[in-house]
Motif scaffolding. Structure first.
Motif, mmCIF file in Angstrom:
data_model
loop_
_atom_site.group_PDB
_atom_site.id
_atom_site.type_symbol
_atom_site.label_atom_id
_atom_site.label_comp_id
_atom_site.label_asym_id
_atom_site.label_seq_id
_atom_site.Cartn_x
_atom_site.Cartn_y
_atom_site.Cartn_z
ATOM 1 N N GLY A 2 0.817 -1.215 0.000
ATOM 2 C CA GLY A 2 0.000 0.000 0.000
ATOM 3 C C GLY A 2 0.845 1.256 0.000
ATOM 4 O O GLY A 2 0.551 2.222 -0.713
ATOM 5 N N VAL A 3 1.923 1.251 0.791
ATOM 6 C CA VAL A 3 2.830 2.406 0.837
ATOM 7 C C VAL A 3 3.469 2.629 -0.532
ATOM 8 O O VAL A 3 3.547 3.756 -1.023
ATOM 9 C CB VAL A 3 3.913 2.208 1.937
ATOM 10 N N PHE A 4 3.930 1.533 -1.152
ATOM 11 C CA PHE A 4 4.524 1.660 -2.491
ATOM 12 C C PHE A 4 3.518 2.226 -3.489
ATOM 13 O O PHE A 4 3.867 3.086 -4.300
ATOM 14 C CB PHE A 4 5.036 0.305 -2.989
ATOM 15 N N LEU A 5 2.275 1.742 -3.430
ATOM 16 C CA LEU A 5 1.253 2.236 -4.356
ATOM 17 C C LEU A 5 0.980 3.712 -4.144
ATOM 18 O O LEU A 5 0.835 4.474 -5.101
ATOM 19 C CB LEU A 5 -0.025 1.423 -4.218
ATOM 20 N N VAL A 6 0.912 4.138 -2.878
ATOM 21 C CA VAL A 6 0.665 5.554 -2.574
ATOM 22 C C VAL A 6 1.825 6.418 -3.055
ATOM 23 O O VAL A 6 1.631 7.546 -3.517
ATOM 24 C CB VAL A 6 0.423 5.741 -1.052
ATOM 25 N N GLN A 7 3.040 5.875 -2.975
ATOM 26 C CA GLN A 7 4.219 6.618 -3.428
ATOM 27 C C GLN A 7 4.356 6.621 -4.948
ATOM 28 O O GLN A 7 5.265 7.232 -5.480
ATOM 29 C CB GLN A 7 5.488 6.014 -2.813
ATOM 30 N N GLY A 8 3.479 5.906 -5.639
ATOM 31 C CA GLY A 8 3.525 5.874 -7.087
ATOM 32 C C GLY A 8 4.381 4.744 -7.644
ATOM 33 O O GLY A 8 4.580 4.653 -8.851
ATOM 34 N N LYS A 9 4.873 3.889 -6.791
ATOM 35 C CA LYS A 9 5.685 2.741 -7.228
ATOM 36 C C LYS A 9 4.748 1.549 -7.445
ATOM 37 O O LYS A 9 4.737 0.593 -6.678
ATOM 38 C CB LYS A 9 6.748 2.424 -6.177
ATOM 39 N N VAL A 10 3.988 1.649 -8.518
ATOM 40 C CA VAL A 10 2.925 0.689 -8.786
ATOM 41 C C VAL A 10 3.480 -0.714 -9.023
ATOM 42 O O VAL A 10 2.927 -1.700 -8.529
ATOM 43 C CB VAL A 10 2.073 1.153 -9.991
#
Length: 197
Positions: free
Chosen positions: A87-95
């Motif tokens: 989730g943190v990666f997704l929020v940071q844009g690291k899809v």
């Protein structure tokens, strides 16, 4: 004046309650309908059918309950930690990283569910674990009894049936739509080839 303030806080509390219920229902349906049914459940079924795990099941039945609890808690914390990091990666844009981490978490979650099912009696022999498990089940049952849950499930079923209808009508191999698209593609391709001559 005092009645207006009380009325305001009652309305605010009601709206917050609805927002919290909606958020919980949304997350539950997301997990239950999309993640569990399409990803985790097939993996869980595959894990159950593996012979090595059938041998492991016999070993688990002989294993000390404290060892089982330790293994289960480490796996559960790892799975939940991986979900949070995804989730943190997704929020940071690291899809890509978020998606990969989440995909890696799914088989481990399937194994963790299998371990819980196999060692459920031993794990529930701990009072605090049984209490936590019962409260979790009560929470899920309460969530399923809410009006928001029932209306969301109804919307989800309607959406699924519409998508199924669209897929069958327009995207099956025998549909007129696909046949016409193929014919149009061939026409454009032939037209382009004739133009190049």
């Amino acid at each position: 004046m005092k009645n207006n303030i009380i009325l305001f806080f009652k309305k605010l509390f009601r709206r917050l309650k609805i927002l919290i219920q909606f958020s919980l229902v949304f997350l539950f349906i997301l997990f239950e309908e999309i993640i569990w049914e399409s990803l985790a459940e097939p993996i869980y079924e595959k894990i159950q059918s593996l012979r090595i795990l059938q041998r492991l099941q016999l070993f688990i039945k002989k294993t000390n309950r404290y060892v089982l609890l330790s293994i289960f808690v480490v796996l559960l914390l790892g799975v939940e930690g991986a979900g949070l990091m995804a989730g943190v990666f997704l929020v940071q844009g690291k899809v890509v990283w978020g998606g990969l981490l989440y995909m890696l978490k799914v088989p481990i979650a399937g194994f963790t569910f299998w371990l819980f099912k196999v060692s459920k009696n031993k794990l529930l022999s701990f009072y605090w674990f049984r209490w936590s498990y019962e409260k979790l089940i009560e929470g899920i049952e309460w969530l399923k009894s809410t009006e928001i849950y029932h209306s969301s499930i109804s919307i989800m079923r309607n959406l699924k049936s519409r998508l199924k209808y669209i897929r069958q009508r327009y995207f099956s191999k025998d549909s007129n739509f696909i046949t016409e698209l193929k014919l149009f593609y061939r026409y454009i391709k032939n037209f382009k080839n004739r133009k190049n001559l």
